[in-house]
Every structure is written in structure tokens, then in C-alpha cells.
Design an enzyme around this catalytic site. Sequence first.
Site, mmCIF file in Angstrom:
data_model
loop_
_atom_site.group_PDB
_atom_site.id
_atom_site.type_symbol
_atom_site.label_atom_id
_atom_site.label_comp_id
_atom_site.label_asym_id
_atom_site.label_seq_id
_atom_site.Cartn_x
_atom_site.Cartn_y
_atom_site.Cartn_z
ATOM 1 N N GLU B 49 0.862 -1.180 0.000
ATOM 2 C CA GLU B 49 0.000 0.000 0.000
ATOM 3 C C GLU B 49 0.892 1.220 0.000
ATOM 4 O O GLU B 49 1.631 1.451 0.962
ATOM 5 C CB GLU B 49 -0.785 0.031 1.309
ATOM 6 C CG GLU B 49 -2.193 -0.390 1.249
ATOM 7 C CD GLU B 49 -2.830 -0.179 2.616
ATOM 8 O OE1 GLU B 49 -2.597 0.847 3.267
ATOM 9 O OE2 GLU B 49 -3.542 -1.089 3.040
ATOM 10 N N ASP B 60 -5.598 9.162 10.159
ATOM 11 C CA ASP B 60 -4.313 8.644 10.615
ATOM 12 C C ASP B 60 -3.962 9.124 12.006
ATOM 13 O O ASP B 60 -4.232 10.259 12.376
ATOM 14 C CB ASP B 60 -3.202 9.050 9.634
ATOM 15 C CG ASP B 60 -3.237 8.190 8.378
ATOM 16 O OD1 ASP B 60 -3.181 6.955 8.523
ATOM 17 O OD2 ASP B 60 -3.353 8.745 7.276
#
Lengths: 402, 266
Positions: B49, B60
Site C-alpha cells: 500500500e 491517521d
Amino acid sequence: MTGSLQQAPGPFFGDFGGRFVPEALMAALDELTDAYDKARIDPPFTQELDRLAREYTGRPSIVTEVPRFARHAGGATVYLKREDLNHTGSHKINNVLGQALLTKRIGKSRVIAETGAGQHGVATATAAALMDLECVIYMGEEDTERQALNVARMRLLGAEVVPVTTGTRTLRDAINEAFRDWVANVETTNYVFGTAAGPHPFPAMVRDFQRIISVEARAQMLALGGLPDAVLACVGGGSNAIGSFDAFLDDDGVRLIGCEAAGDGVETDRHAATLTGGRAGVLHGSRSYILQDAEGQTLPSHSISAGLDYPGVGPQHSWLAEIGRAEYWPVTDAEAMEAFRLLSRTEGILPAIETAHALAGALRLGQELGPDATILVTLSGRGDKDVEQAARWFDMLPGQDA
Amino acid sequence: MSALSDRFDAIEAEGRAALVCYLPVGFPDVETSIRAMQAMVEAGADIVEIGPPYSDPVLDGPVIQLAVAQALERGVRMADTFAAVRAVREAGAEPVVMSYFNPMLQHGLDAFARDVQQAGGSGVITPDLTPDAGADWVDAARAVDLDTIFLVAPSTTRERMHLTAEASRGFVYATPLMGVTGERAQVGDAAERVVAEVREAGAERVCVGVGVSTREHAAQIARFADGVIVGTALVRALGEAPDPESGIAAVRERVTQLAAGVREGR
């Protein structure tokens, strides 16, 4: 465009708005949308909100004519819609009481909010105290420094204030951090969003809660002799502006002017004039104008006013700009502070520095239109929180003798 | 069938789950990040990824936030992401881009899909774009046969599970915990429930991410998921090292452990 522009329901305003968020939040946003759609037409909810507006906020807020100030605005007639006189000192309380009531209605016990200048944080902490909700406020570290008084107010009201140290340490980063909290705690927590931006239903819902500003003002102006030639308000995310515009949207003769923070000037890279200097993109859950580079990275914004220091703007403003129903004028730090000084000295009213941007717009418009014009300015907040910053700007602090 | 589907078929034939490893492009610098991705492939990552940094990464946690902020400060560009995709393809793993939406939008959705595909990418994961908001993106990706990977969470309703399974190609990305990226001590039973629900809604392949950091986690998830996704633990390994070489070595070691984990689960 046919039909009324008022109370546009979303999720889209033209090409703007929508809901661009992590899947984890979709269920909560659906729940909130559903709860709001029911509440807004449910008499027990609307009656309780009306009661709080009357008995807690102190509504309706008055309209004040400011003739000594108006002499500097080309001799036009200038009225101020006094949201600064609301409990907690700004328009933010209108929205927060609605969202806090809604939080109780959906059975959640904790609220989070972001704040820039601290006004929305103070209002949220206030409503949380009133309605017995746990309250956490995210605030950029830079803003906690320039708005230390409001940090103390929130803490006195029982809220936890979390300084956000990532990114530019301002409002935008506070919103990022509040979203992260919400993703993790969505089962117990409602996000009381402070402005008419973000994912659906926030732009439409916050606008509806702030709409009372223009509903009252329109009736007050008619009682004073007629609709104004223009309505002005400052625009950061744009909640006081959209609330000030909404009831006038179908009055074609009324110009609607949002005053954006141009910081050091829109020709520099230190400003927050999103509609003047930005372009369309997605930030914080909706499609709207944003300050960004060629690759879609959000640019740092700058304004002397923490409440306008935001690189995005509510999607309905982007739409109103695009269809030409509203104008958006850039106002620099220096122009805003001059208007701050002028209103303080001519009328004995200390405005918030955010609001001073709209006052600067009124000075410019009055000089353009002359003495026959009638101008309504939303005085969105009071300047108590800005006393130290303004005194420093004007070299008035002890040891700062000019 | 897509390149990712073929790869999952091959992995399933080996009787194990896939290992999916994330790194942001440009941390600590572009060259090191690309070399670390190649090292991950050598150590057993099946899918990499590749994360183009974004200024406002709302999904995040602090480790990845700091890494991408540093990458942006050093001037990382979207072109570096396409270079990383090529490098991962050459190293022999399936490259998948994980991007927030605005950088894709500003690149142009059709151009973005084409550029990922031409660099050798197999698909794109969109953490802040759901299928109902992403019709234009799905069209752009389908036009060049690029897989669209959407997320599901414990809060996802049954109706939305169907919507997401229907719009996803390659795999569905399941987040077992509510919260942003970051390591957790326990992965918990919620993961198994979310995987079962999205399978029931029609998803063929489901990978589990957010919170996974150890060989034991990987083995635990490999029992019931098609793939195990690891990100923060690798970014931390790269970031805590005193220099790029030892960072790459630390990533390699961590991926070797995780690769053993995905082979122990079944």
C-alpha cells in the site's frame, strides 16, 4: 434559478457540499441527519430551542444604529445586528444550543468541538454545562496562545481543552483532531460542529440554527422603514454570514457581502481569503473552495483573527459566489483593525476582530454608495477576548509606549 | 478478474492469508521510502500500500501524521508515488495506492486512474471516500480496469455493507476497531464480526487493517481474513532507526515476522 433560495436543504448546493468522510462516520452522520430532519419540525424540540433563545441567550438581539461610525462610511445609514450581546458573546450560541439539544435527543452523553478564536468552544462548553454533557474542545496550540482568556473560560465551564500541536496548530488542525476523536468515539460522542461547513448535514443544519439572525434582522429592518441595500458579515467558515444572509436570499434588491480575511493581502501567501484566492476541492468532508497548492495540499492560512484563520469555507458560500447571489470581499488585517478602532471610539462598542472585517467592508461600501444607502452589518461577536491582541496592535500595553 | 483477484487466488492456493504492507511515500525521504517498499516485497509482502502524503490526514494517528508531514516538508510530489508504484511492481508485489481524496481530485480523477494503472498499480484505497460519494471515481477506475477498494467499520450498517461490497473490486478493507491508524495491544473479536458481515454482503476478499503490529496479530487475523494489513508498525520501525539503512533493515525484519504470521494462522 426558480423558487426560493432560502433554507436550501443540502447535501449539495450546486456542485458544492456533499459528504466526503471515512466510512466509520457515515452511520453517525446518517443518524444525525435523520434526527435533525425529525427535530426541526417537532414542536417539543423547536419550542425548547425558542425558549432557550429567549430565556438563556437573550434573543431577539437588538439592532443598533451607529451614526458616528457611519460618518466614516460615506454618510450611509449603518445598523448593527447585535449578536455580540448574546450570552457568551457571539452568534455561536445559536448553533450550539440546537446541536446540544439534538445530542440529548439521540442519547449521546459526550460532545466534542473544534474552536479557532475560542468562541465556539466557549459556547459549546456553556451548552454542555447547561445540559450536563461531557465536553472536550480541540484548539490549535497557536490559538490557545492568542486566545488564552477563552481557554480559561472553557476550563472554568468544566470542559477539557486539548491543544492541538500538529500541522499549522490552528483551526484546521483542531478540526482534523476532532474528526479523529469522533471516529474513535462515535458511539458515545456527538461532534458539535462550529461552522456551516463540513459534511452533510452540518452546512444546512448550522445555517438553520443561525438563520434566526436574518429572520429577526429582516423584520427589525422592515419595522425601521425598509429592507437594507446590503447585508454584510465576516466569513471564516461562514456560519454567521450564512445565518445573516438566509432570510434575505430572495430579496433581490439586498446585496449580500461576505468579508473574508485577507491577512497581509491576497497578493501575498499570508491570507485566509478562500473565495478570493482559492479553488474548488474537498476538505473536512465537503466540496467547496479551499486554499490549496497544485497537488491538492491544503495551504496554511493567515489572519490576525483566529476565528477567520481557516483555509476553507462553507459550501453554500461557494455556491452563492458561483451563482452571483453573494459577493465576497477580501479585508486585510490592517483594514480590520482600523475598523475595530473606529467602532470602539465612535460608538463605544468593542467588536471581535473577526467582526471588524465586516465593519471594514461596511466602511468601503458606504463610501461607494453614499448617504442614501442603508447598510446592515452583523456584529457577530464582542471584542473582550481580543483586548490584549488589539492593545498590542495599537501599542497600548504598558511598556509599549509609542 | 483483476490482478488483485488473481494474486489472492494464488495466495489462497498456498493455504494462507495475504500480507499487505503500507508505507507513505517520501518518509524519511523518497529514495529510502521506495527502497523500504522493495525490501518489504523481498521479505514477504504480497501487496504494498503506497501512500501519497496529504496535509490533512483525518484517518491517521500520530505516527503516520508526523511521517507524512515530514515528507511534505521535504517536497514530496504525486510523481514520486507513481515512481514507487513502478518500483513495487518491478519488485514483484501488487502495488495499491492509498490516497485521501483531494490530491486525487486535483490530479484529475481520470488522469489519476490512468497514471496509477500505467505505473503498474492494481488498485486504489480511498480512506475518506465512500462509494456513495465516489461514483465519479469508480467510473474513472473502471475505465482503466483499476480496482476500487473501499473501507468498512464496526459502525457500518448492513445496507452500507452491501453498498461497499458492491462497489469494491480486489478486496474490501475492514477496520476492526473504531479509531485512527495506530498500533493496539489487542485486535479483538470485532474484526471477525466485521469480516463475516461484509462477506455476507457479498465481498469476495476482505483484508483487515488498523491496529495490527505483531506476528501474533497477523496469525490471529489470518484465520478468518483474506489478508492482514500493517502500516503504523512499519512506519515506526523506519522512523525510529538512526539512519536509512538500519530503518530499511528494521522494516525488513518486521515484515519477515509478519509474513511468518500470515502463514501460521490456518
